[in-house]
Scaffold this active site. Structure first.
Site, PDB file in Angstrom:
ATOM      1  N   GLU A 165      -5.257  -8.649   0.530  1.00 10.64           N
ATOM      2  CA  GLU A 165      -5.837  -8.381   1.849  1.00 10.64           C
ATOM      3  C   GLU A 165      -7.328  -8.108   1.700  1.00 10.64           C
ATOM      4  O   GLU A 165      -7.747  -7.406   0.791  1.00 10.64           O
ATOM      5  CB  GLU A 165      -5.217  -7.145   2.526  1.00 10.64           C
ATOM      6  CG  GLU A 165      -3.878  -7.334   3.170  1.00 10.64           C
ATOM      7  CD  GLU A 165      -3.424  -6.084   3.915  1.00 10.64           C
ATOM      8  OE1 GLU A 165      -4.294  -5.291   4.361  1.00 10.64           O
ATOM      9  OE2 GLU A 165      -2.215  -5.905   4.066  1.00 10.64           O
ATOM     10  N   GLU A 216       0.811  -1.220   0.000  1.00  6.52           N
ATOM     11  CA  GLU A 216       0.000   0.000   0.000  1.00  6.52           C
ATOM     12  C   GLU A 216       0.847   1.275   0.000  1.00  6.52           C
ATOM     13  O   GLU A 216       0.850   2.039   0.970  1.00  6.52           O
ATOM     14  CB  GLU A 216      -0.956   0.003   1.189  1.00  6.52           C
ATOM     15  CG  GLU A 216      -1.956  -1.128   1.154  1.00  6.52           C
ATOM     16  CD  GLU A 216      -3.010  -1.014   2.256  1.00  6.52           C
ATOM     17  OE1 GLU A 216      -2.965  -0.043   3.042  1.00  6.52           O
ATOM     18  OE2 GLU A 216      -3.890  -1.891   2.321  1.00  6.52           O
TER      19      GLU A 216
END
Length: 476
Positions: A387, A201
């Site tokens: 995720e 991320e």
């Protein structure tokens, strides 16, 4: 905690494992039955669970590990809820064997974990800490002994403080620092590990870490954003090249946080605001590596990145990843706002949709929408959901944790993943966030995402109903 780390591989307490497989076979409650089967996703679909080093390992000052930016950030008053820190976390450093046995007992064949940069290189570069190197060899070897496929994330936010002292992600020299670190990891583990994720991320690093100051290193200011973005994007590709150079048969990707973006109304202003937010949240890092450049068409502010570009950077930003990891939790509804300069957009929170303990809207259809959106890029070979999960206010009662809301969350998000897959999106895997309740960054220990409940006072692990749900689903 110190006494637990005198030996290189401390003995695991028997209470940390669930040796009676029947404990994971509760089939009586109807909510433990999934509305689909494992075979619906295909025989080659990968099922895994994920963790991150800083969130679970603990042992932050033992066996030669150097401090990270999160160690420093947690010491600053008011930065972490309730003054929590990760000095012990889940004590995974000495309990990893039992935790990996839980991965196996839950039925997952893949395990994604990250490497602590400062555990291997206490100063970020230079001297190697062999005890840290050996620790991850033990994790990998334990995975392989359990027939669990290891997936390594190279950077999951815990930059060595020594490198932050030299400018961190604002310093272009980090491309060389990161390449050195990646070379070390791939030389050490590349003969055993074939699945590699470069960055976790990067948008969160740039926005939360260097612009709003909500995450480590806690820097604030819009002037930080673009250089950090550019250096992250360069490292994303440079790390991919280093992995491929040292691990010829590697399966290499990187991960992006992503959300489906919807305009609040059909007005042109709201639609343009949604395009700007989409460029920022979803397009900013994928398009440079595909050779498309930064998404300045929707967000002209990004043209200012040119001041940080050097000759040859456009080519250096490109890398042909084997897969892209998408991390999806919620959708975002936006409207035009004069109160938010530069982006000129603000979020509109739904008042009717349920929300998680993180105050994130539960919107399963957003999973479908974001998969369809990324599936339209011709340069993406394969998508992995690296995720997905939800935090709820779990309570341990009479030795059990019942979390039907989390089961409902997984069921509905997976139904939307399956819908996208059936419509031709090449999504080939799904990783639950997270295996364990853990240190959830600025939220401390309040937000529990795990399939396994952790009593932080005793470190006792208890499989939640959602863990049993996955165990039953993956066995069928």
């Amino acid at each position: 905690m110190e006494n637990n780390h005198k030996n290189a591989a401390p003995a695991l307490k028997s209470a940390d494992t669930l040796t009676d497989e029947s404990e994971l076979s509760l089939t009586e409650p109807s909510y433990l039955t999934a509305p689909f089967t494992r075979t619906d996703f295909g025989t080659d679909f990968r099922w895994g669970t994920a963790t991150a080093a800083y969130q679970i390992e603990g042992a932050t000052t033992t066996h030669g590990r150097g401090p990270s930016i999160w160690d420093s950030f947690a010491k600053r008053r008011g930065k972490i809820k309730n003054g929590h820190h990760a000095e012990q976390a889940c004590e995974h450093y000495c309990r990893y064997e039992g935790d990996l046995e839980l991965v196996q007992q839950l039925g997952f064949g893949e395990y994604r974990f990250s490497i602590s940069w400062s555990r291997l290189l206490p100063n970020g570069i230079g001297n190697i800490n062999q005890e840290g190197v050996d620790f991850y060899h033990r994790i990998i070897d334990k995975c392989l002994s359990l027939n669990i496929e290891p997936w390594i994330t190279l950077y999951h936010w815990d930059l060595p403080q020594a490198l932050q002292n030299r400018g961190g992600w604002k310093n272009r020299a980090i491309v060389d620092w990161f390449t050195e670190y990646t070379d070390l990891c791939t030389r050490e583990y590349g003969s055993k590990v074939k699945n590699w994720l470069i960055l976790n991320e990067p948008m969160a690093v740039a926005a939360l870490g260097y612009t709003t100051g909500q995450h480590a290193p806690g820097q604030r200011g819009l002037h930080n954003f673009l250089p950090v973005v550019h250096h992250l994007a360069l490292c994303q590709a440079a790390g991919g090249r280093a992995v491929r150079r040292n691990v010829p048969d590697a399966f290499v990707g990187t991960t992006f946080s992503c959300s489906s973006i919807e305009p609040f109304t059909a007005s042109q202003r709201d639609s343009r605001a949604a395009r700007r937010v989409d460029a920022l949240m979803n397009r900013l890092f994928i398009e440079p590596c595909l050779g498309l450049g930064y998404p300045t068409d929707a967000f002209p502010f990004l043209k200012k990145t040119n001041q940080y570009m050097l000759p040859g950077d456009e080519e250096k930003l490109r890398f042909d990843f084997d897969f892209v990891g998408l991390q999806n939790y919620f959708r975002v509804i936006v409207r035009h706002s004069y109160l938010r300069p530069v982006l000129w957009a603000s979020e509109v929170k739904s008042t009717t949709r349920p929300r998680t303990a993180m105050d994130w809207e539960i919107a399963p259809e957003g999973m479908y929408a974001i998969l369809k959106q990324f599936g339209r890029y011709p340069g993406i070979k394969q998508i992995i959901i690296s995720e997905n999960g939800a935090a709820f206010p779990d309570e341990l009662r009479e030795g059990q944790v019942h979390d039907p809301a989390r089961i409902d969350f997984f069921s509905k998000y997976l139904q939307n993943l399956l819908r996208a897959k059936r419509e031709g999106v090449n999504v080939k895997g799904y990783f639950v966030w997270s295996l364990l309740d853990n240190f959830e960054w600025a939220e401390g220990y309040d937000a529990r995402f795990g399939l396994v409940h952790v009593d932080y006072a005793t470190q006792q692990r208890t499989v939640k109903s959602s863990g049993r749900w996955f165990a039953n689903f993956l066995r069928n």
